[in-house]
Write an enzyme that holds these catalytic residues in place. Structure first.
Site, PDB file in Angstrom:
ATOM      1  N   SER A 243      36.774  49.622  43.887  1.00 65.52           N
ATOM      2  CA  SER A 243      35.519  48.511  43.878  1.00 65.52           C
ATOM      3  C   SER A 243      35.613  47.228  43.812  1.00 65.52           C
ATOM      4  O   SER A 243      36.660  46.641  43.590  1.00 65.52           O
ATOM      5  CB  SER A 243      34.671  49.210  42.621  1.00 65.52           C
ATOM      6  OG  SER A 243      34.546  47.853  41.926  1.00 65.52           O
ATOM      7  N   LYS A 244      34.805  46.427  44.725  1.00 65.45           N
ATOM      8  CA  LYS A 244      34.796  45.068  44.704  1.00 65.45           C
ATOM      9  C   LYS A 244      35.074  44.275  43.418  1.00 65.45           C
ATOM     10  O   LYS A 244      35.703  43.378  43.348  1.00 65.45           O
ATOM     11  CB  LYS A 244      33.337  44.607  45.383  1.00 65.45           C
ATOM     12  CG  LYS A 244      33.693  43.945  46.721  1.00 65.45           C
ATOM     13  CD  LYS A 244      32.294  43.178  47.365  1.00 65.45           C
ATOM     14  CE  LYS A 244      32.476  43.100  48.709  1.00 65.45           C
ATOM     15  NZ  LYS A 244      31.398  42.471  49.505  1.00 65.45           N
ATOM     16  N   ARG A 245      34.341  45.092  42.444  1.00 65.71           N
ATOM     17  CA  ARG A 245      34.237  44.568  41.283  1.00 65.71           C
ATOM     18  C   ARG A 245      35.779  44.646  40.371  1.00 65.71           C
ATOM     19  O   ARG A 245      36.009  44.248  39.273  1.00 65.71           O
ATOM     20  CB  ARG A 245      33.248  45.209  40.374  1.00 65.71           C
ATOM     21  CG  ARG A 245      31.897  44.450  40.543  1.00 65.71           C
ATOM     22  CD  ARG A 245      30.663  45.295  40.065  1.00 65.71           C
ATOM     23  NE  ARG A 245      30.206  46.319  40.797  1.00 65.71           N
ATOM     24  CZ  ARG A 245      29.657  46.284  41.993  1.00 65.71           C
ATOM     25  NH1 ARG A 245      28.942  45.165  42.215  1.00 65.71           N
ATOM     26  NH2 ARG A 245      29.456  47.410  42.654  1.00 65.71           N
TER      27      ARG A 245
END
Ligand code: GLU
Length: 465
Positions: A243-245
């Site tokens: 995930s980007k996060r």
């Protein structure tokens, strides 16, 4: 003419997937003597993060990518920031409105939510129901929707997947202009990729479901459709989507411990399989070998151990002096530490896989974590051996100038005294590093030099009781 672009949305940090998209677009353009550009897609005001675009570009540069066109370098297709291109999107939307290929819709968010809930409850696919299709809406603030043909199908091509055919009945009338006067991604990228003469749109797989909408837009404008290549997902080692996060997926975090050339080499192979077994490539070698058509459709697994391996290879290609300059900023080195540190770097280089775990045995105030005596031997024996080594070193006219020379001297003495290896070299090494695992005693003694070696031996003899 091959023209590719990387089109980040400035919504956060550059993550690994973004770097791979940028790298593949860069390599594809360079391989074919084409143009690689950067376009900032900042039409989503809600997700805009100040400074993000600059950081993304700085990170791309830090791993060696360069571009021919972009917000910072200019170019003949600019501006390269979408919020500066509003007129173009408005004109394009107006053209579709004038031709009846788009219409204004002022359905309230509440109505749309109700519609969605109803569709979900009855198990139908969610999407706009065409409520405003036949109503004349003149309100300039109303969103603009594209009128998807009710019948027929859209044929799309993806370089990696081949033909994808979708019935238009499965697509809803999607928004192309929002009520804030800014375009959605669908319209903006089509308008820009046409205007910027993009030949190959290289982007993430998450855009595949939207591809038919994009093809319909190109067809409505009567524009040539670029080649699309959708890159496979990146998965974490546990087969979960990265995930980007996920902080780990940020290029910035990777660069705290790995060399840019290792990261580039690693990222290049996330989905692209060169023919043969070769794994190590410099950026220049990637340019001559990269083939977009050989990119896999299957998700690519991000295996950080493999990245550590690439990093180790890259570390081994550095001279010790280059490595000193890379590692030193992580330590607050006093002038008198530099010489010893440089020798420690030379000793650690063959073992180093990460730059953030450079050991500190070369500087730590003496702290013994491992027992001084070897296995079944005794502390008495260990101390005797250390005293013997101390006497041997004191008597040396000059300090050997390599670990190998030091080893010759010590081993000759051990043979003469008929001392066993473990009994002697274990306490010697623990006296110097204090650790269960560390470089060997000859390397350590060479790093420390005569004075510090004698000091550590004396300390070990005194403090082990
Ligand atoms: N701004 C889009 C994104 O960040 C770019 C997709 C594209 O390359 O067209 O996903």
């Amino acid at each position: 003419m091959v023209r590719t672009r990387f089109a980040p949305s400035p919504t956060g940090e550059l993550h690994l997937g973004g770097l791979r998209t940028a790298l593949y677009a860069f390599l594809h353009a360079r391989r074919h003597g084409g143009v690689f550009g950067i376009r900032i897609e900042d039409t989503d005001q809600k997700r805009f993060v100040k400074g993000s675009a600059d950081r993304v570009m700085a990170q791309l540069r830090s791993v060696g990518l360069t571009w021919n066109e972009g917000p910072d370098v200019g170019g003949s297709f600019g501006p390269y920031v979408q919020s500066e291109r509003r007129d173009r999107y408005a004109q394009a939307a107006q053209k579709l409105l004038d031709e009846g290929r788009a219409y204004r819709c002022d359905c309230s968010p509440e109505r749309l939510q109700e519609l969605r809930t109803g569709q979900q409850k009855s198990g139908k696919p969610t999407g706009y129901d065409g409520h405003c299709r036949t109503l004349a809406r003149l309100d300039e603030n109303a969103v603009v929707r594209f009128r998807v043909p009710e019948e027929g199908s859209v044929r799309c091509d993806d370089l990696l997947r081949g033909e994808i055919v979708v019935a238009t009945a499965t697509l809803d009338d999607f928004v192309i202009m929002k009520s804030d006067g800014l375009p959605t991604y669908h319209l903006a990228h089509v308008v820009d990729d046409h205007a910027m003469e993009t030949s190959d749109v290289i982007r993430g797989e998450e855009w595949i479901p939207s591809l038919p909408k994009h093809v319909l837009l190109f067809q409505a404008f009567g524009w040539e459709i670029p080649t699309y290549a959708h890159l496979p997902l990146l998965m974490g080692a546990n087969s979960k989507k990265l995930s980007k996060r996920d902080g780990d997926a940020d290029v910035k975090s990777f660069l705290t411990w790995c060399l840019p050339e290792a990261l580039i080499n690693f990222v290049a192979l996330l989905g692209w399989n060169p023919s043969g077994d070769r794994e190590e490539y410099t950026l220049d070698e990637l340019i001559t070998s990269f083939d977009l058509a050989r990119v896999n459709k299957a998700p690519a697994v991000v295996n950080t151990e493999k990245l550590e391996w690439f990093n180790h290879q890259a570390i081994m290609r550095k001279t010790p002096q280059e490595l000193v300059e890379i590692v030193a900023p992580g330590f607050d080195l006093a002038a008198e530490d530099i010489e010893r540190f440089t020798r420690a770097v030379a000793v650690e280089q063959p073992r180093l896989r990460r730059l953030d775990t450079f050991p500190t045995w070369w500087r730590d105030p003496y702290l013994q974590e491992a027992p001084l005596a070897w296995k079944k031997s005794t502390l008495v024996v260990a101390k005797e051996r250390l005293s013997g080594l101390s006497a041997l070193f004191e008597a040396l006219d000059s300090w050997p100038n390599s670990p190998e020379q030091l080893e010759v001297v010590v081993r000759a003495w051990m043979t003469e005294q008929t001392f066993a290896t473990g009994d002697t070299l274990w306490p010697f090494r623990v006296a110097l590093s204090g650790k269960k695992a560390s470089p060997g005693p000859f390397e350590l003694a060479w790093v420390f030099g005569k004075k510090e070696t004698l000091r550590r031996i004396a300390y070990a003899i005194k403090h082990n009781t």
